[in-house]
Design a protein around this motif. Structure first.
Motif, PDB file in Angstrom:
ATOM      1  N   UNK B  36      13.256   5.581   2.729  1.00 49.87           N
ATOM      2  CA  UNK B  36      12.376   5.777   3.841  1.00 49.87           C
ATOM      3  C   UNK B  36      13.008   5.251   5.094  1.00 49.87           C
ATOM      4  N   UNK B 123       4.411   4.291   8.593  1.00 50.65           N
ATOM      5  CA  UNK B 123       3.632   4.077   7.514  1.00 50.65           C
ATOM      6  C   UNK B 123       3.167   2.564   7.430  1.00 50.65           C
ATOM      7  N   UNK B 127       3.951   0.034   2.272  1.00 48.56           N
ATOM      8  CA  UNK B 127       4.411   1.051   1.646  1.00 48.56           C
ATOM      9  C   UNK B 127       6.026   1.131   1.693  1.00 48.56           C
ATOM     10  N   UNK B 128       6.478   0.323   2.366  1.00 49.35           N
ATOM     11  CA  UNK B 128       7.968   0.156   2.648  1.00 49.35           C
ATOM     12  C   UNK B 128       8.607  -0.954   2.606  1.00 49.35           C
ATOM     13  N   UNK B 130      11.339  -3.670   3.852  1.00 55.79           N
ATOM     14  CA  UNK B 130      12.216  -4.030   5.023  1.00 55.79           C
ATOM     15  C   UNK B 130      11.754  -3.820   6.251  1.00 55.79           C
ATOM     16  N   UNK B 131      10.420  -4.132   6.127  1.00 57.70           N
ATOM     17  CA  UNK B 131       9.743  -4.276   7.635  1.00 57.70           C
ATOM     18  C   UNK B 131      10.534  -5.379   8.335  1.00 57.70           C
TER      19      UNK B 131
END
Lengths: 192, 199
Positions: B36, B123, B127-128, B130-131
């Protein structure tokens, strides 16, 4: 620390099918261009080798055929020369201010002649030497010998069949395409 | 709702070891973690989904083929991979610009306005992974004055040289260089604590 700036971009969720595609690409056997190049080189080398071999074989085959023809001719000549019935005649000739000679081995049993010409001057571009059989029925053309270079010439001639008895030979200078009957300058004239 | 997995330095070292040992599952895990973000970088630069996905493919092919070249003493895995994504995307961008220039010359037509694509909502955080790092980098960028942030983004995401940035912004070359240098110093200070990329 700019290395981390990539994290400043908003992430994007990849399409589900992308993972399979990407992993398949990454895990596929690596293409190795040098292997392809090496294979192509080998093929080229093999091709060149085969072509060279083919050329060599062709050359050798041609040389073999040429030598076979030469051996046959030599055997023919030797047979004529060694024949107990062969008659040898040597005639001095003068052409273009130089002195040469014509040697004739005449085998009356086999009805064949071997003629060797030495020291003949080269013909004019539109002329040729023509050899004649002198028979009891007249002159019969035996051979046409255009000579562009000064070199000895040897030829085997079959005597004319049913053309009468051969009594001698003559040589004249005729047009390059030859003549039906001798018309040009006589180089020699002899009786056997 | 799933929670992002923590990737410690030890996790990263383990992942790199497995990749170097040609563990194909490790590549799948790395893809789950980083695709992503690699796609985000490529899309940010290219503004084209298909091209960006192509870049992601290139990135993971390169990572798998050259993982032995990654030296963890010189930097963590994540920036290394993101820099590959950035370089690949910039290569594609340059190819595209060359193509556009050729097309423009050939057709003697004005270059079509590319325009920014319709903004797509990011997103959901869940869902990903590393935010937090994403927020920290953004926060570090936000501390920069607008003119410094702009030159940093033009250099990083548009791949522009100092001279090109100067032309684009209408600023003297020296000013651009100074702004970039100061911005990089500030970013380095703000992000020097980064050791783990996910928390």
């Amino acid at each position: 620390m700019t290395d981390w700036l990539g994290m400043a971009a908003h992430p994007k969720i990849p399409r589900p099918e992308l993972k399979e595609r990407v992993l398949a690409r990454a895990l596929a056997p690596r293409r190795r261009p040098w292997r392809l190049a090496a294979a192509a080189g080998l093929v080229l080398l093999a091709g060149a080798g085969a072509y060279g071999w083919y050329r060599t074989l062709t050359t050798l085959r041609l040389e073999r055929d040429r030598l076979a023809r030469a051996v046959l001719s030599l055997q023919d000549t030797l047979a004529l020369v060694r024949s107990p019935d062969a008659k040898v005649v040597w005639v001095p000739v003068t052409t273009g201010g130089r002195v040469g000679g014509v040697t004739i081995f005449a085998d009356t049993t086999r009805h064949r002649w071997l003629v060797r010409c030495d020291g003949l001057a080269p013909n004019e571009p539109d002329q040729a030497y023509q050899i004649w059989f002198i028979t009891d029925r007249g002159m019969k053309s035996a051979a046409l010998m255009p000579m562009d270079h000064e070199q000895p010439m040897v030829m085997a001639l079959d005597m004319p069949k049913g053309g009468g008895r051969v009594m001698g030979a003559a040589m004249t200078i005729e047009p390059r395409v030859g003549s039906q009957q001798p018309k040009g300058r006589v180089v020699f004239h002899m009786n056997l | 709702m799933t929670h992002p997995k923590r990737l410690s330095q030890e996790d990263e070292r383990s992942l790199v070891r497995r990749l170097k040992a040609r563990d194909e599952r490790a590549l799948g895990e790395l893809y789950d973690l980083l695709a992503p973000w690699a796609l985000g970088v490529a899309f940010r630069i290219l503004q084209d989904q298909d091209e960006a996905e192509e870049v992601v493919g290139d990135v993971f092919v390169q990572v798998w083929a050259r993982i032995d070249q990654h030296d963890s003493r010189r930097g963590p895995l994540v920036p290394w991979i993101l820099s590959i994504a950035r370089n690949r995307a910039l290569d594609a961008l340059r190819r595209r610009r060359r193509w556009w220039r050729k097309a423009a010359r050939w057709e003697q037509a004005t270059t079509a306005e590319l325009g920014d694509p319709a903004p797509e909502p990011p997103p959901h955080e869940a869902a990903v992974q590393g935010w937090p790092l994403h927020r920290q980098v953004h926060a570090a960028l936000a501390t920069l004055p607008e003119e410094q942030r702009r030159v940093v983004l033009l250099a990083y995401f548009d791949g522009l040289t100092h001279s090109e940035i100067a032309r684009r912004t209408g600023q003297p070359l020296g000013t651009v260089k100074t702004r970039l240098r100061i911005a990089q110093q500030k970013l380095a200070e703000a992000l020097q604590h980064l050791k783990d990329w996910m928390e």
